[in-house]
Every structure is written in structure tokens, then in C-alpha cells.
Design a protein around this motif. Structure first.
Motif, PDB file in Angstrom:
ATOM      1  N   UNK A   1       0.825  -1.210   0.000  1.00  0.00           N
ATOM      2  CA  UNK A   1       0.000   0.000   0.000  1.00  0.00           C
ATOM      3  C   UNK A   1       0.862   1.263   0.000  1.00  0.00           C
ATOM      4  N   UNK A   2       1.914   1.266   0.811  1.00  0.00           N
ATOM      5  CA  UNK A   2       2.800   2.431   0.869  1.00  0.00           C
ATOM      6  C   UNK A   2       3.555   2.611  -0.451  1.00  0.00           C
ATOM      7  N   UNK A   3       4.006   1.507  -1.011  1.00  0.00           N
ATOM      8  CA  UNK A   3       4.713   1.574  -2.297  1.00  0.00           C
ATOM      9  C   UNK A   3       3.799   2.110  -3.394  1.00  0.00           C
ATOM     10  N   UNK A   4       2.571   1.626  -3.447  1.00  0.00           N
ATOM     11  CA  UNK A   4       1.636   2.075  -4.471  1.00  0.00           C
ATOM     12  C   UNK A   4       1.279   3.554  -4.285  1.00  0.00           C
ATOM     13  N   UNK A   5       1.177   3.989  -3.044  1.00  0.00           N
ATOM     14  CA  UNK A   5       0.846   5.394  -2.787  1.00  0.00           C
ATOM     15  C   UNK A   5       1.966   6.310  -3.278  1.00  0.00           C
ATOM     16  N   UNK A   6       3.203   5.963  -2.976  1.00  0.00           N
ATOM     17  CA  UNK A   6       4.331   6.790  -3.406  1.00  0.00           C
ATOM     18  C   UNK A   6       4.468   6.777  -4.924  1.00  0.00           C
ATOM     19  N   UNK A   7       4.275   5.617  -5.501  1.00  0.00           N
ATOM     20  CA  UNK A   7       4.357   5.521  -6.965  1.00  0.00           C
ATOM     21  C   UNK A   7       3.241   6.323  -7.621  1.00  0.00           C
ATOM     22  N   UNK A   8       2.022   6.236  -7.074  1.00  0.00           N
ATOM     23  CA  UNK A   8       0.907   6.974  -7.649  1.00  0.00           C
ATOM     24  C   UNK A   8       1.038   8.475  -7.466  1.00  0.00           C
ATOM     25  N   UNK A   9       1.643   8.912  -6.366  1.00  0.00           N
ATOM     26  CA  UNK A   9       1.775  10.343  -6.087  1.00  0.00           C
ATOM     27  C   UNK A   9       2.900  10.977  -6.896  1.00  0.00           C
ATOM     28  N   UNK A  10       4.036  10.275  -7.020  1.00  0.00           N
ATOM     29  CA  UNK A  10       5.228  10.861  -7.645  1.00  0.00           C
ATOM     30  C   UNK A  10       5.553  10.245  -9.007  1.00  0.00           C
ATOM     31  N   UNK A  11       4.838   9.190  -9.405  1.00  0.00           N
ATOM     32  CA  UNK A  11       5.106   8.522 -10.690  1.00  0.00           C
ATOM     33  C   UNK A  11       6.586   8.147 -10.831  1.00  0.00           C
TER      34      UNK A  11
END
Length: 331
Positions: free
Chosen positions: A112-122
Motif C-alpha cells: 500500500x505504501x509503495x503504491x501510494x508513493x508511486x501513484x503520487x510521484x510517478x
């Protein structure tokens, strides 16, 4: 050895134990008076408890003879004497609690944390995974070092880096309330860093180092000032009588902590106040774990506990050299 000899030896042994207890509970002048007259009497347990009761009554009688404000200070001094060996350990545990909780959360919510960072900063899964790993490893290793009292300064610098990294990654920089709380958390780490920093040694034997030039004193000042930012986020601009009273009292206390006047008493009062607010408003255990509010309140709860830990360090160690309390000694 006869029965009477055994009883006398036992009474002497208990007498010595009681003398040691008195030395830890009563101030130096009263210690000398009480330990001067050795305790004798009955051999049963009632003798021991009666003597304890007499000493306790004598101590509280001395407290009761004081005026109201002086009585509060006397009681506060008793509290500090009783807890001085344990308070720094409790303070450090509270201080690192938010890092410990967040590190464990990174482990349990890795995807979940990895997906959030990836989705926020691409930034892609690889960089996002590195971010989560740095948070997990940095926080848990820092907590272990702080609790074990090994390489505490390096642990503090690492945790400072985690705060800075999260401030940017989670866009806390643009949220004034969360930014002030992160700065307050940094203030707690600054106090922990000051505690771990040994005073500089003088280059000449027997000549003390000037305290005013020690960076430790300014770390304690900076830590105190940053800690009070937490309470700025708790002020309510409302005409409700309770909120007005809370704002007045809270503002007075944070000013006392910031300038270092009656610092220990003011900091302990803030600890009690903040702990009560934290238990009431951030009761994450009352929210089901699957709801987002559970994680939000849990994060807020442990971050507040870390600020409480910083304040407990102030209570345990004092405000440092750059404070009115310290300057009063010179006046």
C-alpha cells in the motif's frame, strides 16, 4: 546461635534496609537526623510498617506546613526524586514510539505504501520500494539504537532524515498543522541528541569548560522551542469558555517552557494535559482497523506520544543553560 541472637540479627538487617530507604526518600538534612537515631523495637512486621508510617507522616507534615504554591513545588520535588531513575527511560520510549509504529506499519503495509508513493510521484515501483525500505530500516534501526543507548547521535541524525524525507514525500510541507507537528517531533529528537552529547572536556586539567559555549545548551533551547509547536496546533479560536480557558492556560505553559522558567513543572503539566487530550481525541482502538480513520488516529496518537517523550526529557534533565531557571542561579 540462640533464638534471641537470630531475632536481633534479623532486626539489625531490617534496620539497615529501612535506613537505606530513608536515605532515598528524605532530603539530606532529614536523612542525618533520622539515620542518627537507630531504629529499635518489636521484631514483628508491624514494627517495620509503623516506622515507615511515622517517617511518611513526618515528611507529609513538612509538606502540609508549606503555602499552596510552595506545597505544589515540594510535591513536585518528591515526584522527581522518586522517578528520576526511570523517567529518562520512559521519555526515550515515548519519544521513539511514533518511529517504531511507523516502521512496523511500513512492513505490514509495504504494498500500500509503495503504491501510494508511486501513484503520487510517478517514480516507478523500484524507487517507491526503496523509499519504503529506507523508512522501514531507518526507523526500526534508529529505535533499536536509541533504546540500547548505542550510537544514539547517529540514530538521531537518521531519524531527522526520515522526518525530512516524509515531509517531502507526503506533502506535509504544505500542511501547516502537520508541518508544525513534525517540527515538534524534531524538537524531541534534538533534546535526545543533547542528552546523548557529552560535555566538551577542558583542554586544561581542573579548568571547567564554559557552559555558555556548549552546543548542547542551544540544542536544548531549540528542542524546547520546537516542542511547543505541538500545542500551537491544539489552540481553538472559539468563544466557548472552556476553549478560552484552555488557550490561556496552554499559552502560558508553552511560554514558560520556551523561555525556561519553572520549566520542569510547566513541562510536566503539559505532559498531563497532552496525554489526556491524546487519549480522548486519538482513541484509534475504538475504530475498526479496516477504516482509514483508524490509521490516521493511530499515527496522530503515536506522534503525540513522541512529543510527550520530549517533554518528559525536559522534566528529567532540565531546560539546559540557556534558560531563565539557569540564569536565576547566577543572579
Amino acid at each position: 546461635m540462640g533464638h534471641n541472637d537470630i531475632m536481633n540479627t534479623a532486626e539489625d538487617f531490617v534496620d539497615q534496609i529501612f535506613t537505606v530507604m530513608v536515605i532515598h526518600l528524605i532530603d539530606n538534612k532529614r536523612q542525618q537526623v533520622i539515620t542518627f537515631s537507630k531504629l529499635t523495637g518489636k521484631s514483628d512486621s508491624a514494627w517495620f510498617y509503623n516506622r515507615c508510617d511515622l517517617v511518611g507522616q513526618d515528611m507529609w507534615r513538612a509538606v502540609d506546613a508549606k503555602p499552596g504554591a510552595e506545597k505544589a513545588l515540594q510535591l513536585f520535588d518528591v515526584f522527581l526524586r522518586v522517578t528520576k531513575q526511570y523517567l529518562p527511560h520512559v521519555a526515550r520510549l515515548c519519544l521513539i514510539s511514533t518511529f517504531l509504529e511507523d516502521g512496523i506499519r511500513m512492513w505490514l503495509q509495504w504494498s500500500e505504501q509503495r503504491d501510494y508513493i508511486d501513484g503520487t510521484w510517478n517514480c516507478g515501483y523500484f524507487l517507491a520500494s526503496i523509499f519504503v525500505f529506507l523508512n522501514l530500516f531507518g526507523q526500526l534501526s534508529g529505535c533499536i539504537l536509541v533504546l540500547s543507548r548505542n550510537f544514539v547521535q547517529y540514530a538521531c541524525f537518521g531519524l531527522f532524515g526520515i522526518i525530512a524525507l516524509q515531509t517531502i514525500a507526503y506533502s506535509i510541507l504544505w500542511d501547516l498543522k502537520f508541518l508544525m507537528r513534525n517540527l515538534a517531533l524534531g524538537g524531541g529528537l534534538l533534546l535526545l541528541l543533547a542528552e546523548s552529547r557529552s560535555e566538551g572536556k577542558s583542554m586544561f586539567a581542573g579548568v571547567p569548560t564554559m557552559r555558555e559555549s556548549s552546543p548542547k545548551q542551544y540544542m536544548q533551547l531549540g528542542g524546547r522551542v520546537l516542542l511547543v509547536l505541538m500545542f500551537m496546533t491544539l489552540l481553538h479560536f472559539d468563544l466557548n469558555f472552556f476553549y478560552v480557558l484552555q488557550n490561556i492556560v496552554g499559552t502560558a505553559l508553552i511560554i514558560l517552557v520556551a523561555i525556561g522558567f519553572k520549566t520542569k513543572l510547566a513541562a510536566l503539566t503539559l505532559v498531563i494535559w497532552l496525554f489526556g487530550i491524546n487519549i480522548y481525541f486519538n482513541a484509534f482502538w475504538t475504530i475498526p482497523a479496516y477504516k482509514p480513520m483508524h490509521d490516521f488516529l493511530k499515527y496522530d496518537f503515536f506522534q503525540t506520544m513522541s512529543v510527550i517523550g520530549g517533554l518528559l526529557l525536559v522534566v528529567a534533565l532540565g531546560p539546559g543553560g540557556v534558560s531563565m531557571d539557569e540564569k536565576k542561579k547566577e543572579w
